[in-house]
Design an enzyme around this catalytic site. Structure first.
Site, PDB file in Angstrom:
ATOM      1  N   TYR A  61       3.911   4.428 -10.731  1.00 13.76           N
ATOM      2  CA  TYR A  61       2.481   4.108 -10.081  1.00 13.76           C
ATOM      3  C   TYR A  61       1.744   3.279 -11.061  1.00 13.76           C
ATOM      4  CZ  TYR A  61       1.442   5.681  -5.518  1.00 13.76           C
ATOM      5  OH  TYR A  61       1.576   5.932  -4.256  1.00 13.76           O
ATOM      6  N   GLU A  63      -1.628   1.553  -9.890  1.00 11.14           N
ATOM      7  CA  GLU A  63      -2.642   1.031  -9.400  1.00 11.14           C
ATOM      8  C   GLU A  63      -3.608   0.467 -10.126  1.00 11.14           C
ATOM      9  OE1 GLU A  63      -4.553   4.355  -7.127  1.00 11.14           O
ATOM     10  OE2 GLU A  63      -2.987   4.303  -5.510  1.00 11.14           O
ATOM     11  N   ASP A 207      -1.182 -21.547   4.138  1.00  9.64           N
ATOM     12  CA  ASP A 207      -0.096 -20.648   3.922  1.00  9.64           C
ATOM     13  C   ASP A 207       1.172 -21.355   3.920  1.00  9.64           C
ATOM     14  OD1 ASP A 207       1.764 -18.842   4.683  1.00  9.64           O
ATOM     15  OD2 ASP A 207       1.072 -17.856   6.143  1.00  9.64           O
ATOM     16  N   THR A 233       5.188 -16.239   1.212  1.00  6.96           N
ATOM     17  CA  THR A 233       5.795 -15.313   0.905  1.00  6.96           C
ATOM     18  C   THR A 233       6.814 -15.640  -0.061  1.00  6.96           C
ATOM     19  OG1 THR A 233       7.394 -16.438   2.588  1.00  6.96           O
ATOM     20  CG2 THR A 233       5.895 -14.508   3.616  1.00  6.96           C
ATOM     21  N   LYS A 236      11.552 -16.934   1.335  1.00  2.64           N
ATOM     22  CA  LYS A 236      12.038 -17.941   2.279  1.00  2.64           C
ATOM     23  C   LYS A 236      12.898 -18.977   1.449  1.00  2.64           C
ATOM     24  CE  LYS A 236       9.082 -16.539   6.313  1.00  2.64           C
ATOM     25  NZ  LYS A 236       8.097 -15.723   5.829  1.00  2.64           N
ATOM     26  N   ARG A 242      11.680 -10.065  -0.852  1.00  2.00           N
ATOM     27  CA  ARG A 242      10.918  -9.999   0.517  1.00  2.00           C
ATOM     28  C   ARG A 242       9.281  -9.502  -0.033  1.00  2.00           C
ATOM     29  NH1 ARG A 242      11.939 -10.461   5.025  1.00  2.00           N
ATOM     30  NH2 ARG A 242      13.724 -11.208   4.467  1.00  2.00           N
TER      31      ARG A 242
END
Ligand SMILES: Cc1ncc(COP(=O)(O)O)c(C=O)c1O
Length: 425
Positions: A61, A63, A207, A233, A236, A242
Site C-alpha cells: 500500500y 497512498e 489524449d 494509456t 497501446k 495496462r
C-alpha cells in the site's frame, strides 16, 4: 514453519497452486500465439514488462506520493515511482507526470476533476468519428457531468474539420477542448487546436492514448508544447502494462496530483508502476524508434494492399498505426459485427468500428478498425502486409463459407508459427 499456501516451491507457482487458473492462462497464451492481433489498441509487452508487473510490489500500500506517504515501508516504492516519473518526463519532454492513474479513462478523469466543475461546457471529438467514450459519451461520467458539444470530421475528406472546431468553440465557449481519438487515422494539428483554445479561453487536453508510442519516438508531432494536459494509456503503441499516465504543465501539477489521489483513487498499483518504468525505459532506447517506424511502414503497406483490392479506407488511407475499412464499399450487406466474427474464426482479430456518418448502430457498424502495433512487435514486416490483406479479403468475400474460412485459418496459423511469441511458462 507455516508456509504461505502459494509458496513458490515449484518452477511455476500458478501451475502447482491453481491448475485451473493456469489452464485458462495457458489457453489465452495459445490464443495469442495462434492468432494475428490487428486490434489497434493492443500489443504484446516484453517479457521484462510482464515480469515487472508480476512482482512483490503488488503487496504494497502506498497512498500518497514519493516522500509523502500515508504508509510505512515505502522506501522502494518511492524509488520505483520516482524512476517512472523521471523516465516519463524524459520520454515526452513534459513538465510534470503522474504515473498513478490505473487506466486511460482515469487519466482523463484526473484532468476533469482538476480543471472542471460539473455542468461546465466541454468540446470533444464525436464518438462516431473516432472519439473515445471518456471524452463525453452520454452514459459515461464525462457525458453525465459535463455539458458536451462535439466536433467531427468533414464529409468531403473525413479529416477533422478545423473550421467547424473553431465555429463550435466560439459558439459554446468550452472550458476544456479535448483532442485525441480511438479511431482517427490522420495527424493531429495540436497547434491549430491550441490557437482555437487560446482564442476562446479554453484549456486544452490531448489524449494520445493510441499514438503515444509514435509521439515518444518523434514520429507524430507532440502535443506537449501546446496543451495544458496530455493523457495516455500505457498499453497501446507505447507497449507497456495496462494503465494510464497524466502529464501537465508545472502550474497544474499540484491540482493533477490531488485529483488522482485522493480525488479519484486510493492506493496506486505499484507493481504496474514498476512495469511502466520498464516500458518507459524500453521506449527511451533507439530500437523503440525503429519499432515505431516499422508500425507506420506496416500500416501504410497494409492500407495500400487493401486499397489495391478495392477496399475503401476512411479518409483514403492512414498516417499512423491504424486504418478504418469501410465495408459499405465492397460488401454493403456485411456488418462490422459479422465481419469481425468471420475474421476471428479465421484467426485474424480486429474490431468492428463505426465509420464517420455510419448508418448502422454501434453494435453492428459498417466498419472495421485495423492496426499494426501488435503484429509489428511479433516481427512482421511490410512484405507480410499484402498477405494479411489477401487473408482479410478472402474472409470478407467468403460469405461465411466454413471451408473458405478454414483455409484462411491454416494460412494465418502458418504465419503465426513463423513469428512465435515469448512463452510465459
Ligand atoms: C483515446 C483513448 N483514451 C482513453 C482510453 C481509455 O483507456 P482505458 O481503457 O485504459 O480506460 C482509450 C482506450 O481505448 C482511448 O482509445
Amino acid at each position: 514453519m507455516s508456509r504461505h499456501p502459494t509458496s513458490p516451491d515449484h518452477a511455476n507457482p500458478v501451475q502447482s497452486a491453481d491448475p485451473t487458473v493456469w489452464g485458462i492462462i495457458q489457453r489465452e497464451q495459445q490464443r495469442q500465439q495462434n492468432t494475428l492481433e490487428l486490434i489497434a489498441s493492443e500489443n504484446h509487452v516484453s517479457p521484462a514488462v510482464l515480469r515487472a508487473a508480476g512482482t512483490v510490489f503488488t503487496n504494497k500500500y502506498a497512498e500518497g506520493y514519493p516522500g509523502k506517504r500515508y504508509y510505512g515501508g515505502c522506501q522502494h516504492v518511492d524509488e520505483i515511482e520516482s524512476l517512472a516519473i523521471e523516465r516519463a518526463k524524459r520520454l515526452f519532454g513534459c513538465e510534470h507526470a503522474n504515473v498513478q492513474p490505473h487506466s486511460g479513462s482515469q487519466a482523463n478523469q484526473a484532468v476533469f476533476l482538476a480543471a472542471l466543475t460539473p455542468g461546465d461546457p466541454i468540446l470533444s471529438l464525436n464518438l462516431n468519428h473516432g472519439g473515445h467514450l471518456s471524452h463525453g459519451m452520454k452514459v459515461n461520467i464525462s457525458g453525465k457531468w459535463f455539458n458536451v458539444s462535439q466536433y467531427g470530421v468533414a464529409r468531403k475528406d473525413e479529416r477533422i474539420d478545423m473550421d467547424e472546431v473553431r465555429r463550435l468553440a466560439r459558439e459554446v465557449k468550452p472550458k476544456l477542448i479535448i483532442t485525441g481519438a480511438s479511431a482517427y487515422p490522420r495527424i493531429w494539428d495540436w497547434a491549430g487546436f491550441a490557437e482555437i483554445a487560446r482564442e476562446v479561453g479554453a484549456l486544452l487536453l490531448a489524449d494520445i492514448a493510441h499514438i503515444a508510442g509514435l509521439v515518444a519516438a518523434g514520429l507524430h508531432p507532440s502535443p506537449v508544447p501546446h496543451a495544458e494536459f496530455v493523457t495516455t494509456t500505457t498499453h497501446k503503441t507505447l507497449r507497456g502494462p495496462r494503465a494510464g499516465l497524466t502529464m501537465c504543465k508545472a502550474d497544474w501539477a499540484k491540482k493533477i496530483d490531488s485529483a488522482v489521489f485522493p480525488g479519484l483513487q486510493g492506493g496506486p498499483l505499484v507493481h504496474i508502476i514498476a512495469a511502466k518504468a520498464v516500458a518507459f525505459g524500453e521506449a527511451l532506447r533507439p530500437e523503440f524508434k525503429t519499432y515505431q517506424q516499422q508500425i507506420l511502414d506496416n500500416a501504410r503497406a497494409l492500407a495500400e494492399a487493401l486499397m489495391a483490392r478495392k477496399y475503401r479506407l476512411v479518409s483514403g488511407g492512414t498516417d499512423n498505426h491504424l486504418m478504418l475499412l469501410d465495408l459499405t464499399s465492397g460488401h454493403p450487406n456485411l456488418t462490422g459485427a459479422q465481419a469481425e466474427k468471420w475474421l476471428e474464426q479465421a484467426g485474424i482479430i480486429v474490431n468492428k468500428n463505426m465509420i464517420p456518418f455510419d448508418e448502422r448502430k454501434p453494435m453492428e457498424t459498417s466498419g472495421l478498425r485495423i492496426g499494426t502495433p501488435a503484429v509489428t512487435t511479433r516481427g512482421l514486416k511490410t512484405e507480410h502486409m499484402p498477405v494479411i490483406a489477401e487473408l482479410i479479403h478472402l474472409v470478407l468475400s467468403s460469405n461465411g463459407d466454413a471451408d473458405a474460412i478454414d483455409r484462411v485459418r491454416s494460412r494465418a496459423l502458418e504465419l503465426c508459427a513463423q513469428f512465435p511469441l515469448p512463452s510465459e511458462s
